[in-house]
Design a protein around this motif. Structure first.
Motif, PDB file in Angstrom:
ATOM      1  N   ILE A   1       1.843   6.299   5.036  1.00 45.73           N
ATOM      2  CA  ILE A   1       0.378   6.435   5.125  1.00 45.73           C
ATOM      3  C   ILE A   1       0.036   6.866   6.541  1.00 45.73           C
ATOM      4  CG2 ILE A   1      -1.815   5.174   5.034  1.00 45.73           C
ATOM      5  CD1 ILE A   1      -0.862   3.612   2.806  1.00 45.73           C
TER       6      ILE A   1
ATOM      7  N   GLU B   1      -5.654  -9.398   7.347  1.00 42.34           N
ATOM      8  CA  GLU B   1      -5.214  -8.898   6.038  1.00 42.34           C
ATOM      9  C   GLU B   1      -3.707  -8.751   6.054  1.00 42.34           C
ATOM     10  OE1 GLU B   1      -7.151  -5.146   5.348  1.00 42.34           O
ATOM     11  OE2 GLU B   1      -9.086  -5.935   5.966  1.00 42.34           O
TER      12      GLU B   1
ATOM     13  N   GLU C   1       2.279   4.748   9.083  1.00 41.35           N
ATOM     14  CA  GLU C   1       2.765   3.428   8.718  1.00 41.35           C
ATOM     15  C   GLU C   1       3.599   3.560   7.453  1.00 41.35           C
ATOM     16  OE1 GLU C   1      -0.463   0.396   9.517  1.00 41.35           O
ATOM     17  OE2 GLU C   1      -0.060   0.152   7.377  1.00 41.35           O
ATOM     18  N   GLU C   2       4.663   2.815   7.359  1.00 44.98           N
ATOM     19  CA  GLU C   2       5.484   2.838   6.147  1.00 44.98           C
ATOM     20  C   GLU C   2       4.616   2.462   4.947  1.00 44.98           C
ATOM     21  OE1 GLU C   2       8.407  -0.700   4.882  1.00 44.98           O
ATOM     22  OE2 GLU C   2       7.708  -0.939   6.922  1.00 44.98           O
TER      23      GLU C   2
ATOM     24  N   GLU D   1      -1.991  -8.566  -2.087  1.00 42.11           N
ATOM     25  CA  GLU D   1      -2.610  -8.496  -0.759  1.00 42.11           C
ATOM     26  C   GLU D   1      -3.276  -9.840  -0.495  1.00 42.11           C
ATOM     27  OE1 GLU D   1      -4.255  -4.712   0.839  1.00 42.11           O
ATOM     28  OE2 GLU D   1      -4.376  -4.193  -1.282  1.00 42.11           O
TER      29      GLU D   1
ATOM     30  N   LYS E   1      -3.027   6.966   9.293  1.00 40.75           N
ATOM     31  CA  LYS E   1      -4.308   6.279   9.478  1.00 40.75           C
ATOM     32  C   LYS E   1      -4.955   6.730  10.783  1.00 40.75           C
ATOM     33  CE  LYS E   1      -3.027   1.995   7.081  1.00 40.75           C
ATOM     34  NZ  LYS E   1      -3.154   0.531   7.038  1.00 40.75           N
TER      35      LYS E   1
ATOM     36  N   ASN F   1      -1.329  -6.346   7.646  1.00 44.55           N
ATOM     37  CA  ASN F   1      -1.914  -5.007   7.530  1.00 44.55           C
ATOM     38  C   ASN F   1      -2.812  -4.755   8.731  1.00 44.55           C
ATOM     39  OD1 ASN F   1      -3.100  -2.596   6.777  1.00 44.55           O
ATOM     40  ND2 ASN F   1      -4.480  -3.537   5.291  1.00 44.55           N
ATOM     41  N   GLU F   2      -3.837  -5.596   8.884  1.00 39.35           N
ATOM     42  CA  GLU F   2      -4.700  -5.422  10.063  1.00 39.35           C
ATOM     43  C   GLU F   2      -5.547  -6.661  10.281  1.00 39.35           C
ATOM     44  OE1 GLU F   2      -7.287  -2.110   9.413  1.00 39.35           O
ATOM     45  OE2 GLU F   2      -8.363  -3.071   7.782  1.00 39.35           O
TER      46      GLU F   2
ATOM     47  N   TYR G   1     -12.636   2.432   7.893  1.00 33.82           N
ATOM     48  CA  TYR G   1     -13.090   1.292   7.085  1.00 33.82           C
ATOM     49  C   TYR G   1     -13.072   1.690   5.614  1.00 33.82           C
ATOM     50  CZ  TYR G   1     -17.560   3.560   6.324  1.00 33.82           C
ATOM     51  OH  TYR G   1     -18.523   4.452   5.942  1.00 33.82           O
ATOM     52  N   ASP G   2     -12.860   0.688   4.755  1.00 34.00           N
ATOM     53  CA  ASP G   2     -12.810   0.908   3.309  1.00 34.00           C
ATOM     54  C   ASP G   2     -11.919   2.103   2.952  1.00 34.00           C
ATOM     55  OD1 ASP G   2     -14.398  -1.258   2.949  1.00 34.00           O
ATOM     56  OD2 ASP G   2     -16.245  -0.154   2.585  1.00 34.00           O
ATOM     57  N   GLY G   3     -10.866   2.289   3.696  1.00 33.07           N
ATOM     58  CA  GLY G   3      -9.897   3.349   3.378  1.00 33.07           C
ATOM     59  C   GLY G   3     -10.285   4.723   3.901  1.00 33.07           C
TER      60      GLY G   3
ATOM     61  N   VAL H   1       3.950   0.295   1.993  1.00 23.73           N
ATOM     62  CA  VAL H   1       4.454  -1.009   1.554  1.00 23.73           C
ATOM     63  C   VAL H   1       4.212  -1.153   0.057  1.00 23.73           C
ATOM     64  CG1 VAL H   1       4.249  -3.514   1.845  1.00 23.73           C
ATOM     65  CG2 VAL H   1       3.845  -2.005   3.802  1.00 23.73           C
TER      66      VAL H   1
ATOM     67  N   PHE I   1       0.106  -8.141   3.480  1.00 24.22           N
ATOM     68  CA  PHE I   1       0.768  -7.786   2.224  1.00 24.22           C
ATOM     69  C   PHE I   1       1.890  -8.780   1.972  1.00 24.22           C
ATOM     70  CE2 PHE I   1      -0.013  -3.504   4.273  1.00 24.22           C
ATOM     71  CZ  PHE I   1      -1.042  -3.108   3.432  1.00 24.22           C
TER      72      PHE I   1
ATOM     73  N   LYS J   1      -6.188   0.797  16.036  1.00 23.26           N
ATOM     74  CA  LYS J   1      -5.220   0.115  15.162  1.00 23.26           C
ATOM     75  C   LYS J   1      -3.781   0.264  15.660  1.00 23.26           C
ATOM     76  CE  LYS J   1      -7.691   0.546  10.750  1.00 23.26           C
ATOM     77  NZ  LYS J   1      -7.506   0.867   9.335  1.00 23.26           N
TER      78      LYS J   1
ATOM     79  N   ASN K   1      -7.734   6.842   6.079  1.00 18.83           N
ATOM     80  CA  ASN K   1      -6.333   6.712   5.661  1.00 18.83           C
ATOM     81  C   ASN K   1      -5.969   7.840   4.712  1.00 18.83           C
ATOM     82  OD1 ASN K   1      -6.412   4.312   6.963  1.00 18.83           O
ATOM     83  ND2 ASN K   1      -6.067   3.036   5.164  1.00 18.83           N
TER      84      ASN K   1
ATOM     85  N   HIS L   1      -9.334   1.482  -2.421  1.00 22.39           N
ATOM     86  CA  HIS L   1      -9.245   1.036  -1.028  1.00 22.39           C
ATOM     87  C   HIS L   1     -10.382   0.103  -0.610  1.00 22.39           C
ATOM     88  CE1 HIS L   1      -5.992   3.848  -0.105  1.00 22.39           C
ATOM     89  NE2 HIS L   1      -6.645   4.693  -0.892  1.00 22.39           N
TER      90      HIS L   1
HETATM   91  P1  ADP Z   1      -9.476  -0.001   6.114  1.00 19.00           P
HETATM   92  O1  ADP Z   1      -9.308  -0.539   7.502  1.00 19.00           O
HETATM   93  O2  ADP Z   1     -10.138   1.316   6.037  1.00 19.00           O
HETATM   94  O3  ADP Z   1      -9.990  -1.026   5.132  1.00 19.00           O
HETATM   95  P2  ADP Z   1      -6.694  -0.426   5.478  1.00 19.00           P
HETATM   96  O4  ADP Z   1      -5.743   0.187   6.432  1.00 19.00           O
HETATM   97  O5  ADP Z   1      -6.876  -1.892   5.467  1.00 19.00           O
HETATM   98  O6  ADP Z   1      -8.044   0.373   5.595  1.00 19.00           O
HETATM   99  O7  ADP Z   1      -6.271   0.050   4.006  1.00 19.00           O
HETATM  100  C1  ADP Z   1      -7.070  -0.129   2.864  1.00 19.00           C
HETATM  101  C2  ADP Z   1      -6.153  -0.439   1.688  1.00 19.00           C
HETATM  102  O8  ADP Z   1      -5.160   0.586   1.548  1.00 19.00           O
HETATM  103  C3  ADP Z   1      -5.355  -1.726   1.854  1.00 19.00           C
HETATM  104  O9  ADP Z   1      -6.108  -2.845   1.471  1.00 19.00           O
HETATM  105  C4  ADP Z   1      -4.178  -1.452   0.933  1.00 19.00           C
HETATM  106  O10 ADP Z   1      -4.538  -1.638  -0.422  1.00 19.00           O
HETATM  107  C5  ADP Z   1      -3.906   0.013   1.177  1.00 19.00           C
HETATM  108  N1  ADP Z   1      -2.922   0.169   2.279  1.00 19.00           N
HETATM  109  C6  ADP Z   1      -3.183   0.221   3.608  1.00 19.00           C
HETATM  110  N2  ADP Z   1      -2.062   0.324   4.335  1.00 19.00           N
HETATM  111  C7  ADP Z   1      -1.036   0.348   3.466  1.00 19.00           C
HETATM  112  C8  ADP Z   1       0.390   0.441   3.587  1.00 19.00           C
HETATM  113  N3  ADP Z   1       0.990   0.558   4.777  1.00 19.00           N
HETATM  114  N4  ADP Z   1       1.132   0.435   2.441  1.00 19.00           N
HETATM  115  C9  ADP Z   1       0.535   0.341   1.229  1.00 19.00           C
HETATM  116  N5  ADP Z   1      -0.794   0.251   1.043  1.00 19.00           N
HETATM  117  C10 ADP Z   1      -1.588   0.250   2.128  1.00 19.00           C
END
Ligand code: ADP
Length: 378
Positions: A142, A253, A181-182, A189, A144, A265-266, A150-152, A184, A255, A104, A155, A214
């Motif tokens: 955050i 994905e 990551e800052e 979303e 990561k 996001n990713e 996956y699914d948080g 947000v 924000f 990532k 993180n 998540h």
């Molecule tokens: P994964 O790849 O495990 O699904 P993500 O990095 O997409 O994880 O994060 C899962 C969820 O966490 C996101 O959908 C969002 O709700 C929250 N999230 C992730 N990154 C951030 C961020 N930088 N700021 C605020 N919320 C975040």
């Protein structure tokens, strides 16, 4: 028996299963490689290969069976995909593209090179980095895992130095390097699916995704945002795919932050949970266009068939067999589309299936879907 064109899928979960259904619909055959027998997709085919990509011999046998190979997650090391390519079989998306996405931090660096709007981010090098990071990203951020998240899982929210140290220890235990990551403060979303062949690139409607713990829970298509923002999100999605020289299907994905900016996001190089509604919601589903793009065939229309579609994930409500416990109640809403993934075991919180309802009124569609999600027990 004639030998049909065979699409190999690395991974046999629900994304492979739903792509496989569409491959069969178009008259292709599939082969599945998965660690365990009877995976959701493996159970659909005689070409079921049990084992994993680190086994050269098995991977060769698998590649020999297939005309072309795709994948259902970004976790397979790009070097293993390169190995398949060295055998003379194409992988779509390619090893090159997956290498840019699967880490990532590399993904974020690649997208930022193309000026794609992102949350601020930086590498985490040591457990003593808190001061350096909080100075740049703010007190709340955050961290990561760079790979395999996956699914948080992977993180962690950080509000102070103790959180940082705890999270650092916990996440590095999973053997992945980290980045930060800052945080947000998003108002919504969003996600957009993009599908690309050598000749075409198409976007699906931009959707709003609502996560619980998540995990993607509800998807509303189209997102209830201005036309201008929709256009921006589509354009950003396309730029992300071009930045990684991507062909095939991608989910991006994003924000919308407090200032109304769209930040990525990713991105995922495969069918995406936010696109499951397209099976009934769009003229051509993400899974069918996944298959078409892998075969470099003309893409189908990505337009909605009704004004709205709502998808809700069915998470395991109990530990036990992965089957619906109450079919009559579960199918009591005539507008409901129920999808059950065929996983052997249900666990509380595990993605076991999903439901979709399409309609011309958002409130009614959403209400019906929420009501049905409560009723179905897996
Ligand atoms: P994964 O790849 O495990 O699904 P993500 O990095 O997409 O994880 O994060 C899962 C969820 O966490 C996101 O959908 C969002 O709700 C929250 N999230 C992730 N990154 C951030 C961020 N930088 N700021 C605020 N919320 C975040």
């Amino acid at each position: 028996m004639i030998k049909r064109k065979t699409i190999g899928i690395l991974g046999g979960g629900q994304l492979a299963r739903m792509s496989a259904f569409q491959a069969y619909k178009l008259g292709f055959d599939i082969a599945i490689l998965e660690k365990e027998k009877n995976s959701p997709a493996g159970q659909l085919t005689q070409n079921e290969f049990v084992g994993w990509v680190d086994d050269d011999k098995l991977l060769k046998q698998f590649a020999e069976e297939c005309d072309i190979i795709t994948l259902e997650n970004e976790f397979i090391d790009a070097d293993r995909l390169k190995f398949i390519e060295s055998l003379g079989k194409r992988v779509i998306p390619s090893a090159y593209t997956i290498r840019l996405i699967q880490d990532k931090f590399t993904q974020k660096k690649t997208l930022s090179k193309y000026n794609i709007p992102l949350p601020n981010f930086m590498e985490v090098k040591s457990i003593n980095d808190y001061k350096k990071i909080s100075t740049k990203l703010g007190k709340r951020f955050i961290i990561k895992s760079r790979k395999m998240g996956y699914d948080g899982y992977g993180n962690a929210d950080v509000m102070n130095e103790t959180d940082f140290k705890d999270a650092y220890k916990k996440l590095t235990n999973r053997h992945s390097k980290l980045y930060a990551e800052e945080f947000v403060k998003f108002s919504k979303e969003l996600a957009v699916m993009v599908v690309r062949t050598k000749k075409e690139i198409k976007t699906y409607p931009v959707v709003e995704t609502i996560q619980k713990n998540h995990i993607c829970h509800t998807v509303i298509s189209p997102a209830q945002i201005s036309k201008r923002k929709i256009k921006m999100a589509e354009q950003i999605g396309i730029e992300c795919v071009k930045a990684v020289k991507g062909f095939g299907l991608f989910g991006i994905e994003m924000f919308i932050d407090e200032k109304g900016r769209i930040l990525v996001n990713e991105m995922a190089p495969r069918p995406h949970n936010s696109g499951h509604y397209t099976i009934e919601g769009c003229i051509t589903s993400q899974f069918e266009n996944h298959i078409r793009s892998v075969m470099n065939l003309p893409l189908g229309s990505t337009e909605l068939v009704k004004k709205y579609a709502v998808m809700i994930n069915l998470l395991g409500k109990r530990d036990g067999k992965g089957v619906v416990q109450n079919y009559p109640e579960s199918l009591s809403e005539p507008d409901l589309h129920l999808h059950v993934y065929g996983k052997e075991k249900s666990r509380i919180g595990r993605k076991m299936g999903h439901i979709t309802i399409i309609g011309d009124k958002l409130n009614t569609t959403l209400r019906k879907a929420k009501k049905m999600e409560q009723k179905i027990i897996i």
